[in-house]
Design a protein around this motif. Structure first.
Motif, PDB file in Angstrom:
ATOM      1  N   ASN A 149       0.866  -1.172   0.000  1.00 53.30           N
ATOM      2  CA  ASN A 149       0.000   0.000   0.000  1.00 53.30           C
ATOM      3  C   ASN A 149       0.907   1.227   0.000  1.00 53.30           C
ATOM      4  N   ASP A 150       0.675   2.118  -0.949  1.00 50.25           N
ATOM      5  CA  ASP A 150       1.507   3.336  -1.032  1.00 50.25           C
ATOM      6  C   ASP A 150       1.558   4.078   0.292  1.00 50.25           C
ATOM      7  N   ASN A 151       0.476   3.979   1.037  1.00 49.98           N
ATOM      8  CA  ASN A 151       0.379   4.743   2.282  1.00 49.98           C
ATOM      9  C   ASN A 151       1.272   4.186   3.386  1.00 49.98           C
ATOM     10  N   ASP A 152       1.684   2.898   3.277  1.00 47.45           N
ATOM     11  CA  ASP A 152       2.487   2.282   4.335  1.00 47.45           C
ATOM     12  C   ASP A 152       3.797   3.031   4.551  1.00 47.45           C
ATOM     13  N   LEU A 153       4.472   3.371   3.457  1.00 46.10           N
ATOM     14  CA  LEU A 153       5.756   4.058   3.582  1.00 46.10           C
ATOM     15  C   LEU A 153       5.567   5.484   4.098  1.00 46.10           C
ATOM     16  N   LYS A 154       4.453   6.102   3.750  1.00 48.41           N
ATOM     17  CA  LYS A 154       4.174   7.444   4.273  1.00 48.41           C
ATOM     18  C   LYS A 154       3.930   7.380   5.785  1.00 48.41           C
ATOM     19  N   GLU A 155       3.176   6.362   6.196  1.00 49.36           N
ATOM     20  CA  GLU A 155       2.875   6.218   7.618  1.00 49.36           C
ATOM     21  C   GLU A 155       4.122   5.876   8.431  1.00 49.36           C
ATOM     22  N   ALA A 156       5.104   5.241   7.795  1.00 46.22           N
ATOM     23  CA  ALA A 156       6.332   4.871   8.509  1.00 46.22           C
ATOM     24  C   ALA A 156       7.032   6.096   9.095  1.00 46.22           C
ATOM     25  N   LYS A 157       6.854   7.244   8.474  1.00 41.55           N
ATOM     26  CA  LYS A 157       7.473   8.468   8.992  1.00 41.55           C
ATOM     27  C   LYS A 157       6.877   8.868  10.348  1.00 41.55           C
ATOM     28  N   PHE A 158       5.698   8.344  10.641  1.00 45.29           N
ATOM     29  CA  PHE A 158       5.015   8.704  11.889  1.00 45.29           C
ATOM     30  C   PHE A 158       5.192   7.644  12.975  1.00 45.29           C
ATOM     31  N   TRP A 159       6.028   6.639  12.742  1.00 44.12           N
ATOM     32  CA  TRP A 159       6.180   5.577  13.735  1.00 44.12           C
ATOM     33  C   TRP A 159       6.510   6.086  15.139  1.00 44.12           C
ATOM     34  N   PRO A 160       7.409   7.054  15.298  1.00 42.10           N
ATOM     35  CA  PRO A 160       7.669   7.547  16.668  1.00 42.10           C
ATOM     36  C   PRO A 160       6.419   8.126  17.331  1.00 42.10           C
ATOM     37  N   GLU A 161       5.597   8.843  16.547  1.00 39.53           N
ATOM     38  CA  GLU A 161       4.360   9.395  17.099  1.00 39.53           C
ATOM     39  C   GLU A 161       3.372   8.292  17.460  1.00 39.53           C
ATOM     40  N   TYR A 162       3.334   7.259  16.636  1.00 41.54           N
ATOM     41  CA  TYR A 162       2.445   6.129  16.945  1.00 41.54           C
ATOM     42  C   TYR A 162       2.887   5.439  18.237  1.00 41.54           C
ATOM     43  N   GLU A 163       4.178   5.293  18.431  1.00 41.47           N
ATOM     44  CA  GLU A 163       4.650   4.647  19.663  1.00 41.47           C
ATOM     45  C   GLU A 163       4.213   5.444  20.887  1.00 41.47           C
ATOM     46  N   LYS A 164       4.309   6.764  20.817  1.00 44.61           N
ATOM     47  CA  LYS A 164       3.875   7.600  21.937  1.00 44.61           C
ATOM     48  C   LYS A 164       2.372   7.449  22.174  1.00 44.61           C
ATOM     49  N   ALA A 165       1.608   7.403  21.088  1.00 46.02           N
ATOM     50  CA  ALA A 165       0.157   7.253  21.223  1.00 46.02           C
ATOM     51  C   ALA A 165      -0.184   5.895  21.821  1.00 46.02           C
ATOM     52  N   TYR A 166       0.529   4.855  21.393  1.00 44.62           N
ATOM     53  CA  TYR A 166       0.305   3.528  21.966  1.00 44.62           C
ATOM     54  C   TYR A 166       0.650   3.508  23.457  1.00 44.62           C
ATOM     55  N   GLU A 167       1.779   4.109  23.818  1.00 45.08           N
ATOM     56  CA  GLU A 167       2.178   4.121  25.228  1.00 45.08           C
ATOM     57  C   GLU A 167       1.129   4.808  26.091  1.00 45.08           C
ATOM     58  N   ASP A 168       0.573   5.908  25.593  1.00 48.44           N
ATOM     59  CA  ASP A 168      -0.466   6.605  26.346  1.00 48.44           C
ATOM     60  C   ASP A 168      -1.716   5.729  26.459  1.00 48.44           C
ATOM     61  N   CYS A 169      -2.009   5.023  25.381  1.00 51.36           N
ATOM     62  CA  CYS A 169      -3.142   4.092  25.379  1.00 51.36           C
ATOM     63  C   CYS A 169      -2.925   2.976  26.403  1.00 51.36           C
ATOM     64  N   PHE A 170      -1.724   2.382  26.426  1.00 48.16           N
ATOM     65  CA  PHE A 170      -1.430   1.320  27.394  1.00 48.16           C
ATOM     66  C   PHE A 170      -1.579   1.820  28.826  1.00 48.16           C
ATOM     67  N   ASN A 171      -1.197   3.060  29.047  1.00 51.28           N
ATOM     68  CA  ASN A 171      -1.187   3.594  30.401  1.00 51.28           C
ATOM     69  C   ASN A 171      -2.551   4.077  30.881  1.00 51.28           C
ATOM     70  N   HIS A 172      -3.506   4.279  29.952  1.00 46.65           N
ATOM     71  CA  HIS A 172      -4.823   4.788  30.357  1.00 46.65           C
ATOM     72  C   HIS A 172      -5.969   3.840  30.034  1.00 46.65           C
ATOM     73  N   CYS A 173      -5.727   2.843  29.214  1.00 51.96           N
ATOM     74  CA  CYS A 173      -6.761   1.844  28.889  1.00 51.96           C
ATOM     75  C   CYS A 173      -6.248   0.474  29.300  1.00 51.96           C
ATOM     76  N   ASN A 174      -6.038   0.289  30.573  1.00 48.17           N
ATOM     77  CA  ASN A 174      -5.406  -0.950  31.047  1.00 48.17           C
ATOM     78  C   ASN A 174      -6.219  -1.676  32.120  1.00 48.17           C
ATOM     79  N   ALA A 175      -7.506  -1.328  32.257  1.00 52.38           N
ATOM     80  CA  ALA A 175      -8.342  -2.112  33.166  1.00 52.38           C
ATOM     81  C   ALA A 175      -8.380  -3.563  32.694  1.00 52.38           C
ATOM     82  N   VAL A 176      -8.462  -3.735  31.384  1.00 50.88           N
ATOM     83  CA  VAL A 176      -8.175  -5.028  30.766  1.00 50.88           C
ATOM     84  C   VAL A 176      -6.714  -4.954  30.334  1.00 50.88           C
ATOM     85  N   PRO A 177      -5.829  -5.723  30.955  1.00 48.35           N
ATOM     86  CA  PRO A 177      -4.396  -5.534  30.712  1.00 48.35           C
ATOM     87  C   PRO A 177      -3.976  -5.851  29.284  1.00 48.35           C
ATOM     88  N   TRP A 178      -3.015  -5.094  28.802  1.00 43.77           N
ATOM     89  CA  TRP A 178      -2.422  -5.342  27.494  1.00 43.77           C
ATOM     90  C   TRP A 178      -1.330  -6.408  27.611  1.00 43.77           C
TER      91      TRP A 178
END
Length: 248
Positions: free
Chosen positions: A184-213
């Motif tokens: 998908n052409d968009n995959d390589l474009k999205e790869a530039k945002f990987w650091p931002e995605y990691e931060k978003a995931y970390e925030d998600c893990f830390n606030h949506c963890n009543a059901v543990p990840w």
């Protein structure tokens, strides 16, 4: 669950894990899962929701095919949540998700899920941080509702891969004929945002963890499949299910 930092978590199997022995154990686990899923379906009391999240090229599709492919298709469904349709956008963000919640006796797999609405939307500034936090509270309530009133067990897996492995897999989609359909052409474009995605995931893990990840080292497919299959097996066994007797 304490504060999660993905950079501090391994993406590969521990060094003392034997690959060939683990593959053999996986085959045994898959046989057990087949029996347990049949029991889940027959008893018709419990439901299981399996949420699978991960970056592009983390191996979500392959994992589903390998671990769930042997199970009875009458009792397993897979839902993928991509860009919302105009009808879906006219409702609250969980409307389309709730419609795919598992019925009793069934296993429902989410290949991407309600968490996309606090990940891609946040990374690309479609929603504010305040809206993201409101959605996290709604997600926590939604998962509580499924557990408490839907008799649903929930497993949430994040397939943790290194940037190097993800780049390698994306490049394979350009060169290996059997994988080109995934490109998908968009995959390589999205790869530039990987650091931002990691931060978003970390925030998600830390606030949506009543059901543990469960953060699964996923650079090696054989280990990823083993961890997920073993967790599924253990979860289903804990339900202490029994086959129903003759109907009168």
């Amino acid at each position: 669950m304490g504060k999660v930092k993905l950079a501090a978590i391994a993406t590969r199997a521990p060094n003392d894990i034997d690959k060939e022995a683990t593959k053999k154990r996986l085959e045994t686990l898959l046989e057990e899962l087949d029996d347990l899923q049949n029991l889940l379906y027959a008893e018709d009391r419990h439901a299981l929701l399996v949420v699978i999240q991960g970056m592009d090229a983390s191996g979500k599709d392959g994992l589903i095919r390998r671990v769930f492919g042997r199970l009875n298709p009458q009792g397993v469904q897979v839902a993928s949540f991509k860009e919302p349709t105009p009808v879906e956008l006219s409702h609250d963000f969980l409307w389309r998700i709730h419609a795919q919640a598992p019925a009793r006796g069934r296993i429902q797999v989410f290949n991407r899920s309600h968490y996309e609405d606090i990940l891609i939307t946040r990374v690309h500034k479609m929603i504010t941080d305040d809206v993201a936090r409101e959605r996290m509270r709604a997600i926590n309530d939604f998962e509580w509702l499924l557990q408490e009133h839907g008799n649903t067990d929930i497993l949430k897996f994040y397939l943790h891969t290194s940037p190097e492995e993800r780049h390698k897999r994306l490049e394979e989609r350009l060169t290996i004929p059997s994988k080109m359909w995934k490109y998908n052409d968009n995959d390589l474009k999205e790869a530039k945002f990987w650091p931002e995605y990691e931060k978003a995931y970390e925030d998600c893990f830390n606030h949506c963890n009543a059901v543990p990840w469960i953060i699964v080292p996923s650079d090696q497919n054989w280990y990823k499949e083993y961890v997920v299959a073993e967790t599924l097996r253990d979860t289903l066994k804990r339900l202490k299910m029994k086959y129903p007797g003759l109907k009168k």
